[in-house]
Design a protein around this motif. Structure first.
Motif, short mmCIF file in Angstrom:
data_model
loop_
_atom_site.label_atom_id
_atom_site.label_comp_id
_atom_site.label_asym_id
_atom_site.label_seq_id
_atom_site.Cartn_x
_atom_site.Cartn_y
_atom_site.Cartn_z
N UNK A 63 1.06 -0.94 0.03
CA UNK A 63 0.23 0.01 -0.02
C UNK A 63 0.91 1.28 0.13
N UNK A 64 2.24 1.18 0.56
CA UNK A 64 2.40 2.55 0.55
C UNK A 64 3.84 2.41 -1.05
N UNK A 65 3.34 1.55 -2.31
CA UNK A 65 4.23 2.21 -3.14
C UNK A 65 2.99 2.31 -3.80
N UNK A 66 3.12 3.78 -4.78
CA UNK A 66 2.93 4.39 -5.54
C UNK A 66 2.25 4.10 -6.84
N UNK A 67 1.31 2.32 -7.28
CA UNK A 67 1.59 1.50 -8.15
C UNK A 67 0.36 2.08 -9.25
N UNK A 68 -0.33 3.33 -8.68
CA UNK A 68 -0.60 3.43 -10.17
C UNK A 68 -0.13 4.77 -11.10
N UNK A 69 1.01 5.18 -10.06
CA UNK A 69 2.25 5.75 -10.82
C UNK A 69 3.55 4.91 -11.79
N UNK A 70 3.49 3.59 -11.03
CA UNK A 70 4.24 2.41 -11.77
C UNK A 70 3.65 2.22 -12.67
N UNK A 71 1.82 2.19 -13.38
CA UNK A 71 0.87 2.36 -13.91
C UNK A 71 1.49 3.73 -15.17
N UNK A 72 1.65 4.72 -14.62
CA UNK A 72 1.57 5.69 -15.16
C UNK A 72 2.88 5.74 -16.41
N UNK A 73 3.98 5.20 -15.30
CA UNK A 73 5.38 5.33 -15.96
C UNK A 73 4.92 3.92 -17.00
N UNK A 74 4.63 3.35 -17.12
CA UNK A 74 5.18 1.99 -17.84
C UNK A 74 4.68 2.11 -19.86
#
Length: 83
Positions: A68-79
C-alpha cells in the motif's frame, strides 16, 4: 486463469487468488477499458514488463501495508508512457 498480455499476446497462468490481490486490482481498475474477457482468458492491453512487475509484487511475500505504501498508479502510468 490465463491472462494474455500486451501487443505480443504473451500468456501467463495466474492463480485467481493472485488476480484478486491488491496490486492486480489496482492494475485491472486502471486499465479496465483495455481489459477483455474471452473464452476463459483475460486479455489486458498493458506492457508485458509491467504485468511481470505487478505479478512479482503480488507474489513477493510483502505485507499488504508495504504494498500500500507503493504508488502503483504511478508505476502503471510510467509504463503507459511508452504506449
Amino acid at each position: 486463469m490465463t491472462v494474455v498480455v500486451g501487443k505480443e499476446r504473451r500468456a501467463f497462468s495466474v492463480d485467481q487468488l493472485v488476480l484478486d490481490s491488491y496490486p492486480f486490482r489496482v492494475l485491472l481498475e486502471t486499465v479496465a477499458r483495455k481489459e477483455e474477457r474471452r473464452g476463459g482468458a483475460i486479455f489486458v492491453d498493458v506492457d508485458a514488463i509491467l504485468f511481470e512487475h505487478i505479478l512479482w509484487l503480488a507474489c513477493d511475500g510483502r505485507s499488504v501495508s508495504q504494498i500500500l505504501q507503493l504508488d502503483l498508479k504511478e508505476i502503471i502510468d510510467f509504463y503507459a508512457q511508452d504506449a
